[in-house]
Scaffold this motif. Structure first.
Motif, PDB file in Angstrom:
ATOM      1  N   SER A 165      -2.237  -6.975   5.990  1.00 48.61           N
ATOM      2  CA  SER A 165      -1.405  -6.516   4.874  1.00 48.61           C
ATOM      3  C   SER A 165      -1.689  -7.206   3.560  1.00 48.61           C
ATOM      4  O   SER A 165      -1.042  -6.913   2.563  1.00 48.61           O
ATOM      5  CB  SER A 165       0.077  -6.703   5.226  1.00 48.61           C
ATOM      6  OG  SER A 165       0.445  -5.922   6.339  1.00 48.61           O
ATOM      7  N   GLU A 216       7.392  -3.124   3.914  1.00 49.10           N
ATOM      8  CA  GLU A 216       7.732  -3.507   5.285  1.00 49.10           C
ATOM      9  C   GLU A 216       9.247  -3.465   5.391  1.00 49.10           C
ATOM     10  O   GLU A 216       9.950  -4.336   4.880  1.00 49.10           O
ATOM     11  CB  GLU A 216       7.183  -4.902   5.586  1.00 49.10           C
ATOM     12  CG  GLU A 216       7.454  -5.385   7.006  1.00 49.10           C
ATOM     13  CD  GLU A 216       6.952  -6.807   7.210  1.00 49.10           C
ATOM     14  OE1 GLU A 216       5.741  -6.983   7.423  1.00 49.10           O
ATOM     15  OE2 GLU A 216       7.779  -7.743   7.118  1.00 49.10           O
ATOM     16  N   ASN A 263       6.411  -0.019   8.665  1.00 52.50           N
ATOM     17  CA  ASN A 263       5.466  -0.458   7.647  1.00 52.50           C
ATOM     18  C   ASN A 263       4.766   0.776   7.088  1.00 52.50           C
ATOM     19  O   ASN A 263       4.097   1.505   7.835  1.00 52.50           O
ATOM     20  CB  ASN A 263       4.449  -1.426   8.264  1.00 52.50           C
ATOM     21  CG  ASN A 263       3.598  -2.117   7.222  1.00 52.50           C
ATOM     22  OD1 ASN A 263       2.907  -1.463   6.457  1.00 52.50           O
ATOM     23  ND2 ASN A 263       3.626  -3.438   7.212  1.00 52.50           N
TER      24      ASN A 263
END
Length: 656
Positions: free
Chosen positions: A50, A396, A406
């Protein structure tokens, strides 16, 4: 003669020899991670999935981590060695570069342009070929690596182009970790000589510094190539092939919110004489990779819930290939790339139950030069540039006590082909104590690189209609922790790649075109077991079926891979032993001939305590001296080349 089209070069030799029994260095002052309970390892935070820190359990990918201790205890010499140990990954080595495959996909002759490789979040794929360099040409000493993170599957929703098969992020150690001076040296078979010096410290002012220089020389190996087995060519014996010499350096300094990082290196490599048309008897084939990176980052906390981050970076890459052809003609291939980039982003938890990252990037490739010439004849002389920009966002969202959603989206704009929009969606939850599931969907793309756009036998010819490759994938993952000693993970996946870029002949000129698609599906399983007496075992297996649209199996696509690594202290010796076994199933070469299944076994011994202030290492690679084969591209005369023979490395390290 025509353009060489040769940026891939091999390196060979014959069997080495076995020596004595010693033990490995690279001792770390930090905790030995092999002794930690598995739940502690799971709490390690990762960045690759991420682009911000999160636990591996919460990451929207089946993330794998290779720790510094595993790198040391298993004797991984390159990033390729380390990645080859992970579930579903396999490496093809054409004796010049290492090419990474994932889940049955690794096209012969392609560069590692479907993986994104970063160091501390800084992209290192070069601006001209978009290649992720993972072999000895990668300019980072393995002893500087704190961990390697691999997030398989599409990552374009955060990282943009190249993140189709996965994202590799290397996290370096800090100056405080080293806390002093480190000197390491190694010798081995094939004339190996290696030396590295590192220094790190955190000062009372808050300034933290890590610096390193390292170098290596190797004479190469001997190889027998049956295709050249004639009296005029020494019976097909190529001697002293694949020798190399590299130098590299690293510097990182952090102070308050500022972070300056610089690293680079040069590798000179003798390439073997098995390229089509080359003089087999010549040992003058040479390739040079010279690359450098620099970045300055600044981050600032804006309130208790929001952090702002900014980055400016620059990179360079220079390549040279010198190829003696039959008839005494030395063809030379040159490439030069210069690039600058900037990124601004915000990470915020301002809204309860949400963690949002949003940002924008711009990259300006100011120099993309390619040249190919024989003495007195120039076949190619291109001077191009490139530019692209992007915006992205990811949220998220905690939708229940044990469930996360997510969702991410990125928009990329390229001046060559237009735009690409790529989403990602992940549902992550704990279905029972110790059992977690992930349901993942994403799309990704790869922009055509300058080599594909402009490297033609006629400098005026281009591939202006070339568009991006695209992919979509879905995956289901289950992970379970059983007590303190066993953890396992299983994945089912399906993907499809469209508009794949291939090289074809048009009017007698080789150009690149979007054509072809593949569909793949399969399963992966991995487990880590902590046994009594500090014994650790890692095992994985993958099954995959990758098909072209005509139903035929994709080339260089094994049906299965299997890995087993065992580590244990050797009682009363002060040594720790590790055995690493990798099996790759049968594959097809470029002519759809069979490449037999390969098995490689490595043995590494490492000292656990200093002896007169030093720690030692002993490693045998390809312990059983198996003569495996590697499929190679059309630029080679044979369709397969032999893998490296058995080799030995003995290392020693001092810490002050």
């Amino acid at each position: 003669m025509s353009v060489s089209m040769a940026r891939h070069m091999p390196h060979p030799r014959r069997a080495a020899f076995i020596l004595l029994l010693l033990a490995q260095g690279a001792a770390h002052a930090d905790t030995d991670l092999t002794g930690l309970p598995l739940e502690r390892l799971l709490e390690m935070r990762v960045i690759a999935a991420s682009s911000y820190e999160q636990t591996a359990v919460e990451a929207p990918s089946a993330v794998s981590i290779i720790t510094a201790d595993e790198i040391r205890s298993r004797g991984y010499r390159t990033v390729a060695d380390a990645l080859a140990s992970l579930p579903g990954l396999y490496v093809t080595n054409d004796l010049s570069y290492s090419y990474l495959g994932s889940r049955g996909f690794n096209r012969i002759g392609d560069y590692n342009s479907r993986f994104l490789l970063s160091v501390n979040g800084l992209r290192t794929n070069d601006a001209l070929y978009d290649m992720a360099y993972i072999g000895s040409e990668f300019p980072l000493d393995m002893a500087l690596i704190e961990r390697i993170e691999f997030a398989p599957g599409p990552g374009s929703s955060i990282y943009g182009s190249n993140a189709m098969l996965g994202v590799i992020n290397i996290v370096t150690r800090s100056g405080a970790d080293l806390s002093g001076l480190r000197i390491a040296s190694a010798v081995g078979s094939d004339g190996l000589r290696e030396l590295a010096t590192s220094f790190g410290r955190r000062y009372d002012s808050g300034l933290e510094v890590l610096a390193s220089v390292s170098g290596l020389r190797s004479a190469g190996q001997d190889f027998h190539f049956p295709i050249f087995d004639t009296p005029e060519t020494r019976g097909g014996l190529a001697t002293g092939q694949g020798g190399e010499h590299y130098r590299r350096g690293y510097l990182r300094a952090t102070y308050e919110g500022f972070d300056l990082e610089m690293f680079g290196g040069r590798r000179d490599k003798n390439a073997p004489s098995v390229y089509a048309g080359l003089d087999f008897l010549s040992n003058e084939n040479k390739i040079v990779d010279n690359m450098g990176f620099a970045a300055i980052r600044y981050q600032r906390q804006v309130g208790a819930d929001t952090r702002v981050e900014a980055r400016l970076s620059t990179s360079r890459y220079d390549y040279a290939g010198i190829y003696p052809y039959t008839g005494g003609i030395n063809n030379r291939d040159d490439a030069h790339a210069r690039s600058q980039a900037g990124e601004l982003r915000v990470v915020s938890t301002l809204w309860e139950g949400n963690k949002v990252v949003a940002g924008m990037e711009v990259e300006d490739d100011t120099r993309l030069d390619q040249r190919n010439a024989d003495p007195g004849v120039v076949y190619l002389d291109r001077h191009d540039s490139g530019r692209h920009s992007a915006m992205y966002a990811q949220d998220e969202l905690r939708i229940a006590d044990r469930w996360l959603l997510n969702a991410g989206l990125r928009y990329d704009k390229y001046y060559t082909f237009g735009s690409s929009v790529n989403p990602r969606l992940a549902l992550i939850g704990e279905v029972s104590p110790g059992t977690n599931v992930k349901f993942l969907y994403g799309s990704a793309f790869r922009a055509p690189n300058s080599y594909e756009l402009y490297y033609q036998a006629n400098s005026a010819a281009t591939s202006p209609a070339l568009g991006p490759e695209r992919s979509r994938s879905i995956e289901a993952v289950i992970e379970q922790q059983l007590g303190e000693r066993l953890r396992w993970r299983a994945s089912l996946f399906h993907y499809r790649f469209d508009s794949l870029i291939d090289q074809v002949a048009e009017d007698g000129i080789l150009v690149f075109r979007n054509q072809g698609s593949v569909t793949g599906h399969g399963a992966e399983f991995s487990a880590t077991v902590m046994l009594p007496a500090d014994i650790r075992a890692n095992a994985s297996a993958s099954l995959e079926d990758v098909r072209q649209d005509d139903g035929q199996r994709s080339i260089n696509s094994p049906r299965y891979t299997a890995k087993l690594a065992l580590e244990a202290p050797l009682a009363g010796s002060g040594l720790r032993g590790a055995v690493d076994l990798t099996a790759i199933g049968p594959r097809l070469d470029r002519n759809r001939g069979n490449v037999a299944a390969s098995i490689t076994t490595n043995l590494v011994l490492t000292s656990q305590r200093p002896w007169h202030g030093a720690r030692f290492s002993f490693a045998l690679y390809n312990l059983l001296d198996r003569h495996n084969s590697e499929p190679v591209s059309d630029y080679f005369a044979p369709a397969q080349v032999p893998s490296l023979a058995r080799s030995l490395r003995i290392g020693i390290e001092w810490r002050y």
